[in-house]
Design a protein around this motif. Sequence first.
Motif, PDB file in Angstrom:
ATOM      1  N   ASP A  79       0.812  -1.224   0.000  1.00 43.42           N
ATOM      2  CA  ASP A  79       0.000   0.000   0.000  1.00 43.42           C
ATOM      3  C   ASP A  79       0.842   1.270   0.000  1.00 43.42           C
ATOM      4  O   ASP A  79       0.467   2.277   0.609  1.00 43.42           O
ATOM      5  CB  ASP A  79      -1.002   0.005   1.171  1.00 43.42           C
ATOM      6  CG  ASP A  79      -1.962  -1.170   1.129  1.00 43.42           C
ATOM      7  OD1 ASP A  79      -1.813  -2.047   0.248  1.00 43.42           O
ATOM      8  OD2 ASP A  79      -2.866  -1.222   1.978  1.00 43.42           O
ATOM      9  N   LEU A  80       2.014   1.234  -0.667  1.00 41.09           N
ATOM     10  CA  LEU A  80       2.801   2.441  -0.829  1.00 41.09           C
ATOM     11  C   LEU A  80       2.052   3.439  -1.711  1.00 41.09           C
ATOM     12  O   LEU A  80       1.283   3.010  -2.578  1.00 41.09           O
ATOM     13  CB  LEU A  80       4.153   2.089  -1.514  1.00 41.09           C
ATOM     14  CG  LEU A  80       5.340   1.782  -0.633  1.00 41.09           C
ATOM     15  CD1 LEU A  80       5.088   0.618   0.278  1.00 41.09           C
ATOM     16  CD2 LEU A  80       6.598   1.546  -1.451  1.00 41.09           C
ATOM     17  N   PRO A  81       2.268   4.734  -1.555  1.00 41.55           N
ATOM     18  CA  PRO A  81       3.337   5.300  -0.720  1.00 41.55           C
ATOM     19  C   PRO A  81       3.020   5.398   0.773  1.00 41.55           C
ATOM     20  O   PRO A  81       3.929   5.609   1.561  1.00 41.55           O
ATOM     21  CB  PRO A  81       3.537   6.702  -1.315  1.00 41.55           C
ATOM     22  CG  PRO A  81       2.222   7.041  -1.918  1.00 41.55           C
ATOM     23  CD  PRO A  81       1.634   5.744  -2.410  1.00 41.55           C
ATOM     24  N   PHE A  82       1.747   5.228   1.160  1.00 46.99           N
ATOM     25  CA  PHE A  82       1.467   5.256   2.594  1.00 46.99           C
ATOM     26  C   PHE A  82       0.125   4.622   2.885  1.00 46.99           C
ATOM     27  O   PHE A  82      -0.778   4.617   2.041  1.00 46.99           O
ATOM     28  CB  PHE A  82       1.469   6.704   3.143  1.00 46.99           C
ATOM     29  CG  PHE A  82       0.441   7.571   2.499  1.00 46.99           C
ATOM     30  CD1 PHE A  82      -0.862   7.628   2.989  1.00 46.99           C
ATOM     31  CD2 PHE A  82       0.761   8.327   1.382  1.00 46.99           C
ATOM     32  CE1 PHE A  82      -1.821   8.414   2.379  1.00 46.99           C
ATOM     33  CE2 PHE A  82      -0.206   9.115   0.756  1.00 46.99           C
ATOM     34  CZ  PHE A  82      -1.491   9.155   1.257  1.00 46.99           C
ATOM     35  N   ALA A  83      -0.016   4.058   4.078  1.00 48.15           N
ATOM     36  CA  ALA A  83      -1.290   3.536   4.576  1.00 48.15           C
ATOM     37  C   ALA A  83      -1.380   3.880   6.047  1.00 48.15           C
ATOM     38  O   ALA A  83      -0.358   3.891   6.740  1.00 48.15           O
ATOM     39  CB  ALA A  83      -1.340   2.014   4.403  1.00 48.15           C
ATOM     40  N   SER A  84      -2.550   4.170   6.528  1.00 47.53           N
ATOM     41  CA  SER A  84      -2.789   4.400   7.964  1.00 47.53           C
ATOM     42  C   SER A  84      -1.787   5.369   8.575  1.00 47.53           C
ATOM     43  O   SER A  84      -0.858   4.978   9.287  1.00 47.53           O
ATOM     44  CB  SER A  84      -2.771   3.079   8.740  1.00 47.53           C
ATOM     45  OG  SER A  84      -3.755   2.215   8.238  1.00 47.53           O
ATOM     46  N   VAL A  85      -2.009   6.645   8.294  1.00 48.66           N
ATOM     47  CA  VAL A  85      -1.200   7.721   8.870  1.00 48.66           C
ATOM     48  C   VAL A  85      -2.140   8.692   9.569  1.00 48.66           C
ATOM     49  O   VAL A  85      -3.305   8.816   9.176  1.00 48.66           O
ATOM     50  CB  VAL A  85      -0.386   8.460   7.777  1.00 48.66           C
ATOM     51  CG1 VAL A  85       0.759   7.596   7.298  1.00 48.66           C
ATOM     52  CG2 VAL A  85      -1.269   8.878   6.606  1.00 48.66           C
TER      53      VAL A  85
ATOM     54  N   LEU B 178       8.032  10.258  -2.579  1.00 48.72           N
ATOM     55  CA  LEU B 178       8.079   9.229  -1.522  1.00 48.72           C
ATOM     56  C   LEU B 178       8.561   7.897  -2.102  1.00 48.72           C
ATOM     57  O   LEU B 178       9.322   7.172  -1.451  1.00 48.72           O
ATOM     58  CB  LEU B 178       6.699   9.052  -0.885  1.00 48.72           C
ATOM     59  CG  LEU B 178       6.103  10.284  -0.193  1.00 48.72           C
ATOM     60  CD1 LEU B 178       4.680   9.970   0.279  1.00 48.72           C
ATOM     61  CD2 LEU B 178       6.974  10.729   0.982  1.00 48.72           C
ATOM     62  N   LEU B 179       8.119   7.586  -3.322  1.00 50.74           N
ATOM     63  CA  LEU B 179       8.561   6.333  -3.968  1.00 50.74           C
ATOM     64  C   LEU B 179      10.045   6.408  -4.333  1.00 50.74           C
ATOM     65  O   LEU B 179      10.783   5.419  -4.215  1.00 50.74           O
ATOM     66  CB  LEU B 179       7.740   6.052  -5.221  1.00 50.74           C
ATOM     67  CG  LEU B 179       6.243   5.816  -5.043  1.00 50.74           C
ATOM     68  CD1 LEU B 179       5.609   5.443  -6.381  1.00 50.74           C
ATOM     69  CD2 LEU B 179       5.981   4.715  -4.018  1.00 50.74           C
ATOM     70  N   ARG B 180      10.464   7.600  -4.792  1.00 49.10           N
ATOM     71  CA  ARG B 180      11.893   7.758  -5.135  1.00 49.10           C
ATOM     72  C   ARG B 180      12.777   7.464  -3.929  1.00 49.10           C
ATOM     73  O   ARG B 180      13.866   6.956  -4.044  1.00 49.10           O
ATOM     74  CB  ARG B 180      12.164   9.196  -5.607  1.00 49.10           C
ATOM     75  CG  ARG B 180      11.665   9.504  -6.992  1.00 49.10           C
ATOM     76  CD  ARG B 180      12.149  10.904  -7.393  1.00 49.10           C
ATOM     77  NE  ARG B 180      11.306  11.476  -8.417  1.00 49.10           N
ATOM     78  CZ  ARG B 180      11.368  11.159  -9.702  1.00 49.10           C
ATOM     79  NH1 ARG B 180      12.294  10.311 -10.103  1.00 49.10           N
ATOM     80  NH2 ARG B 180      10.547  11.700 -10.568  1.00 49.10           N
ATOM     81  N   ARG B 181      12.271   7.821  -2.746  1.00 46.57           N
ATOM     82  CA  ARG B 181      13.076   7.578  -1.531  1.00 46.57           C
ATOM     83  C   ARG B 181      13.266   6.084  -1.278  1.00 46.57           C
ATOM     84  O   ARG B 181      14.303   5.671  -0.762  1.00 46.57           O
ATOM     85  CB  ARG B 181      12.414   8.246  -0.325  1.00 46.57           C
ATOM     86  CG  ARG B 181      12.420   9.750  -0.424  1.00 46.57           C
ATOM     87  CD  ARG B 181      12.147  10.361   0.921  1.00 46.57           C
ATOM     88  NE  ARG B 181      11.741  11.754   0.778  1.00 46.57           N
ATOM     89  CZ  ARG B 181      11.457  12.546   1.798  1.00 46.57           C
ATOM     90  NH1 ARG B 181      11.527  12.078   3.034  1.00 46.57           N
ATOM     91  NH2 ARG B 181      11.106  13.786   1.607  1.00 46.57           N
ATOM     92  N   TRP B 182      12.248   5.298  -1.590  1.00 45.78           N
ATOM     93  CA  TRP B 182      12.396   3.840  -1.438  1.00 45.78           C
ATOM     94  C   TRP B 182      13.520   3.342  -2.345  1.00 45.78           C
ATOM     95  O   TRP B 182      14.355   2.537  -1.927  1.00 45.78           O
ATOM     96  CB  TRP B 182      11.087   3.129  -1.774  1.00 45.78           C
ATOM     97  CG  TRP B 182      10.076   3.200  -0.663  1.00 45.78           C
ATOM     98  CD1 TRP B 182       9.345   4.306  -0.285  1.00 45.78           C
ATOM     99  CD2 TRP B 182       9.715   2.153   0.239  1.00 45.78           C
ATOM    100  NE1 TRP B 182       8.541   3.991   0.786  1.00 45.78           N
ATOM    101  CE2 TRP B 182       8.743   2.677   1.121  1.00 45.78           C
ATOM    102  CE3 TRP B 182      10.096   0.818   0.382  1.00 45.78           C
ATOM    103  CZ2 TRP B 182       8.170   1.922   2.134  1.00 45.78           C
ATOM    104  CZ3 TRP B 182       9.515   0.056   1.384  1.00 45.78           C
ATOM    105  CH2 TRP B 182       8.575   0.613   2.253  1.00 45.78           C
ATOM    106  N   LEU B 183      13.511   3.819  -3.584  1.00 40.07           N
ATOM    107  CA  LEU B 183      14.554   3.390  -4.524  1.00 40.07           C
ATOM    108  C   LEU B 183      15.917   3.895  -4.085  1.00 40.07           C
ATOM    109  O   LEU B 183      16.915   3.175  -4.164  1.00 40.07           O
ATOM    110  CB  LEU B 183      14.227   3.895  -5.933  1.00 40.07           C
ATOM    111  CG  LEU B 183      13.025   3.213  -6.595  1.00 40.07           C
ATOM    112  CD1 LEU B 183      12.655   3.923  -7.892  1.00 40.07           C
ATOM    113  CD2 LEU B 183      13.333   1.744  -6.864  1.00 40.07           C
ATOM    114  N   ALA B 184      15.954   5.148  -3.605  1.00 35.29           N
ATOM    115  CA  ALA B 184      17.228   5.718  -3.155  1.00 35.29           C
ATOM    116  C   ALA B 184      17.777   4.937  -1.963  1.00 35.29           C
ATOM    117  O   ALA B 184      18.992   4.889  -1.753  1.00 35.29           O
ATOM    118  CB  ALA B 184      17.040   7.192  -2.786  1.00 35.29           C
TER     119      ALA B 184
END
Length: 316
Positions: free
Chosen positions: A32-38, A86-92
């Motif tokens: 559930d990226l980029p976010f779930a339950s915040v 936010l997705l780029r940070r996962w790759l980074a």
Amino acid sequence: MKICLLVLSLLFPAALAAQTPNERAVAITFDDLPFASVPTEEDAALGAMTERLLQAVHASAVPAVGFVNEAKLYRDGSLDPARVELLRRWLAAGLELGNHTYSHVSLNRVPLDVFEADLLRGETVTRSLMEGAGRPLRWFRHPFLHQGKTPEVRAAFQDFLNQHGYVVAPVTVNNSEWIFAVAYARAQAQGDLEAARRIGAAYVPYMQAVFAHAEQLALDLFGRNIAQVLVLHANALNADYFPALAAMLTQRGYRFISLDQALQDRAYQSPTTVTGSEGESWLEVWSRAAGLRPPQQAPVPAFVTQWAGTAALRGY
Ligand SMILES: [Zn+2]
């Protein structure tokens, strides 16, 4: 136990052929990226949550895969650069991204062509980001772990995945982490930090019981530990409690492995069959096929379910 192994050896001869050393290993995935339950969807808060989560994953040297719902990248009908970031940070962070459909649709509830169109709509940004990082997009995770209700749908969908170069990411450690996460985010959003702390404190002991359950299923089915695959979500709960979760797993003797490594375990050559049941893990499906009755899932404490409220009935 002897009867179980006998039944299993008839059903899955390959599964018993290779006994690996009795080590414990787990691949960890976030859905559930980029976010779930915040507690809030403000850009700064989402950025900080993602940063905390990725730091925790990095600190434990976990080669995680994150599964994207691209519908969440849009706001007011437009692609939101802050959410793509936010997705780029996962790759980074050196992690891999996979496809979890565009809008988190269920293969058990919509026609196959609708589902496949949603899946393809959900790869646009992710494929571009992955290829920009020099990596192919290859993993697919079923929303709700719904794999299709009939053998025909499942076979046709497998053909579709093959044609599009996707590999299914299984789950063996099914759990209700998302109920804790909904509860945690609600408590935080309401400013009840003491409740949030209590919910967080109950999370890791719950996950310990979840792992004990999955380990027992593997032992009953295969007579050994298998390389497990855990599903979690990209939420505020894990941003704050993943370090404690990882410490519990390390203490339990687990090594963190990649999804590729996990799937090398011959257990994953065992067939999965249609059960008509909702959202079962591969271990639960294999157990049913072998005629075993899986033990009860670890219970979620009542106060956590109460905090989660009606959202807990929706399912992920
Ligand atoms: Zn999901």
